[in-house]
Write a protein that holds these residues in place. Structure first.
Motif, PDB file in Angstrom:
ATOM      1  N   GLY A   2      27.623  15.047  -2.619  1.00 13.87           N
ATOM      2  CA  GLY A   2      26.849  15.149  -3.852  1.00 13.87           C
ATOM      3  C   GLY A   2      26.508  16.592  -4.188  1.00 13.87           C
ATOM      4  O   GLY A   2      26.458  17.450  -3.312  1.00 13.87           O
ATOM      5  N   GLU A   3      26.298  16.848  -5.493  1.00 14.67           N
ATOM      6  CA  GLU A   3      25.987  18.216  -5.943  1.00 14.67           C
ATOM      7  C   GLU A   3      24.571  18.257  -6.487  1.00 14.67           C
ATOM      8  O   GLU A   3      24.298  17.705  -7.566  1.00 14.67           O
ATOM      9  CB  GLU A   3      26.976  18.636  -7.036  1.00 14.67           C
ATOM     10  CG  GLU A   3      28.384  18.827  -6.516  1.00 14.67           C
ATOM     11  CD  GLU A   3      29.350  19.040  -7.679  1.00 14.67           C
ATOM     12  OE1 GLU A   3      29.082  19.908  -8.527  1.00 14.67           O
ATOM     13  OE2 GLU A   3      30.349  18.308  -7.736  1.00 14.67           O
ATOM     14  N   LEU A   4      23.693  18.913  -5.741  1.00 13.69           N
ATOM     15  CA  LEU A   4      22.284  18.970  -6.137  1.00 13.69           C
ATOM     16  C   LEU A   4      22.106  19.539  -7.543  1.00 13.69           C
ATOM     17  O   LEU A   4      21.317  19.039  -8.334  1.00 13.69           O
ATOM     18  CB  LEU A   4      21.496  19.798  -5.112  1.00 13.69           C
ATOM     19  CG  LEU A   4      20.006  19.932  -5.403  1.00 13.69           C
ATOM     20  CD1 LEU A   4      19.305  18.580  -5.313  1.00 13.69           C
ATOM     21  CD2 LEU A   4      19.349  20.923  -4.441  1.00 13.69           C
ATOM     22  N   GLY A   5      22.871  20.590  -7.874  1.00 10.50           N
ATOM     23  CA  GLY A   5      22.717  21.241  -9.190  1.00 10.50           C
ATOM     24  C   GLY A   5      22.958  20.264 -10.327  1.00 10.50           C
ATOM     25  O   GLY A   5      22.260  20.283 -11.343  1.00 10.50           O
ATOM     26  N   ARG A   6      23.932  19.406 -10.151  1.00 12.87           N
ATOM     27  CA  ARG A   6      24.225  18.428 -11.205  1.00 12.87           C
ATOM     28  C   ARG A   6      23.084  17.431 -11.348  1.00 12.87           C
ATOM     29  O   ARG A   6      22.745  17.008 -12.460  1.00 12.87           O
ATOM     30  CB  ARG A   6      25.518  17.676 -10.865  1.00 12.87           C
ATOM     31  CG  ARG A   6      26.765  18.512 -11.016  1.00 12.87           C
ATOM     32  CD  ARG A   6      27.984  17.669 -10.797  1.00 12.87           C
ATOM     33  NE  ARG A   6      28.128  16.642 -11.821  1.00 12.87           N
ATOM     34  CZ  ARG A   6      29.255  16.356 -12.451  1.00 12.87           C
ATOM     35  NH1 ARG A   6      30.357  17.036 -12.145  1.00 12.87           N
ATOM     36  NH2 ARG A   6      29.305  15.408 -13.343  1.00 12.87           N
ATOM     37  N   VAL A   7      22.509  17.034 -10.220  1.00 10.03           N
ATOM     38  CA  VAL A   7      21.418  16.050 -10.274  1.00 10.03           C
ATOM     39  C   VAL A   7      20.193  16.677 -10.943  1.00 10.03           C
ATOM     40  O   VAL A   7      19.538  16.043 -11.782  1.00 10.03           O
ATOM     41  CB  VAL A   7      21.103  15.534  -8.855  1.00 10.03           C
ATOM     42  CG1 VAL A   7      19.928  14.574  -8.881  1.00 10.03           C
ATOM     43  CG2 VAL A   7      22.343  14.857  -8.268  1.00 10.03           C
ATOM     44  N   LEU A   8      19.910  17.935 -10.611  1.00 16.69           N
ATOM     45  CA  LEU A   8      18.764  18.603 -11.244  1.00 16.69           C
ATOM     46  C   LEU A   8      18.982  18.729 -12.751  1.00 16.69           C
ATOM     47  O   LEU A   8      18.071  18.496 -13.550  1.00 16.69           O
ATOM     48  CB  LEU A   8      18.540  19.983 -10.611  1.00 16.69           C
ATOM     49  CG  LEU A   8      18.149  19.954  -9.116  1.00 16.69           C
ATOM     50  CD1 LEU A   8      18.059  21.376  -8.566  1.00 16.69           C
ATOM     51  CD2 LEU A   8      16.827  19.209  -8.901  1.00 16.69           C
TER      52      LEU A   8
END
Ligand code: SAM
Ligand code: SF4
Length: 329
Positions: free
Chosen positions: A138-144
């Motif tokens: 998973g990509e934290l930046g995308r979730v934020l």
């Protein structure tokens, strides 16, 4: 409207969670094996028009709150169409989705326009590398960015769901409280006790322990117990930031006595209790030509047979039949 959906223990059911797919673009360590699962063949999945029809029957029986979940609901093609089909039933006054947020930056405006009211976004770590490890890619930046987009689209409050696993991410509890608190009341935070699905990996951190750690740093005040129908979280307010903090404690503080939820699996089986798959499958009844009266009778019979609780099952370490993605969390 017909009489409400009552069971033998006097519980009235007004909340339906629908798992719309078992597939997912993440592989969270607590939810799926790294290689994924053997996905259900497409023809076994409930079709959108079937879900829409079932929601109509449930709405007639007094269900007013629906949550779309999975698997990852946003990986199912044209998910906005399903949101629109569910939102079209006037009895459904609260329509929410639980998502990993990976594509929310793009989808949030479309979901809101289709009638979605709120989203819960799962976020178990604020450290990009750990986030990638826990979600296996998973990509934290995308979730934020997805959280920002959801807020901008009016899907408020965004509730963040964090599963805490001892020795994995329990050192981030205070960071999560701070992060969400900086944007309260638009963000709320829920800590979910890790459930040992399918394995005996007991590393759950009891909610009381999390509350103890948080209250050592922040004054907390209890919020009134939710009315039946508002979900299982026990909620507190962080006095300083105003953040609403919820604890979902299926293991340590089980909430069977007030459980008002029903789960519609993506294969069309209803689960009146997390630990119990009901038969017959509503999908099979639909495809055999059942009319709404027959569906209503079948649903009433399953709700009548709902077990009193599942606490003994899970505290005894017996894994649930089925998998989280089919059930929908
Ligand atoms: N893919 C979406 C997501 O992750 O938000 C929706 C489906 S997911 C199965 C629904 C919720 O169940 C998520 O908040 C997830 O963190 C939680 N969950 C999954 N496996 C769990 C487990 N073993 N124990 C506790 N919560 C779990
Ligand atoms: Fe996918 Fe959600 Fe399960 Fe993670 S918790 S693997 S995002 S379904």
């Amino acid at each position: 409207m017909s009489a409400p959906l009552l069971d033998r223990f006097g519980r009235v059911h007004r909340y339906l969670r629908i798992s719309v797919t078992d597939r997912c673009n993440y592989r969270c360590v607590y939810c799926m094996p790294a290689e994924g699962l053997s996905w259900l063949p497409r023809e076994h999945l409930l079709r959108y028009e079937e879900i829409g029809r079932l929601v109509g029957v449930f709405a007639k029986l007094g269900v007013h709150k629906v949550r779309l979940t999975g698997g990852e609901p946003t990986v199912r093609a044209d998910i906005e169409a399903l949101v629109g089909a569910v939102a079209a039933h006037p009895g459904i006054t609260d329509l929410a989705m639980t998502t990993n947020g990976h594509t929310l930056a793009r989808l949030a405006p479309r979901l809101a326009a289709a009638g979605l009211r709120r989203v819960n976004v799962s976020i178990d770590s604020l450290r990009p590398e750990r986030f990638a490890a826990l979600t296996r890619g998973g990509e934290l930046g995308r979730v934020l960015a997805g959280i920002d987009a959801a807020l901008a689209a009016g899907l408020r409050p965004v509730k963040l769901n964090a599963v805490i696993i001892g020795g994995e991410n329990d050192d981030e509890v205070l960071d999560l409280v701070r992060f969400a608190g900086e944007r309260a009341p638009h963000l709320a935070l829920r800590f979910i006790e890790y459930m040992p699905f399918g394995e005996r990996w007991h590393r759950s951190v009891p909610s009381a322990e999390l509350r103890r750690r948080i209250s050592a740093q922040h004054a907390l005040e209890p919020l009134p117990a939710p009315a039946m129908g508002d979900g299982p979280a026990r909620t507190w307010r962080v006095v300083e930031s105003g953040l609403e903090l919820g604890f979902i404690s299926p293991l340590s503080e089980h909430f069977c006595a007030t459980c008002n939820r029903l789960r519609l699996q993506n294969d069309g089986h209803l689960r009146t209790c997390l630990a119990h798959e009901d038969t017959p499958s509503l999908r099979d009844l639909l495809r055999a030509g059942a009319d709404d009266d027959a569906l209503e009778q079948a649903i009433r019979a399953m709700v009548m047979a709902k077990p009193e609780g599942h606490a003994a099952l899970i505290t005894g370490g017996v894994p649930f039949e089925g998998v989280m993605t089919r059930i929908g969390g």
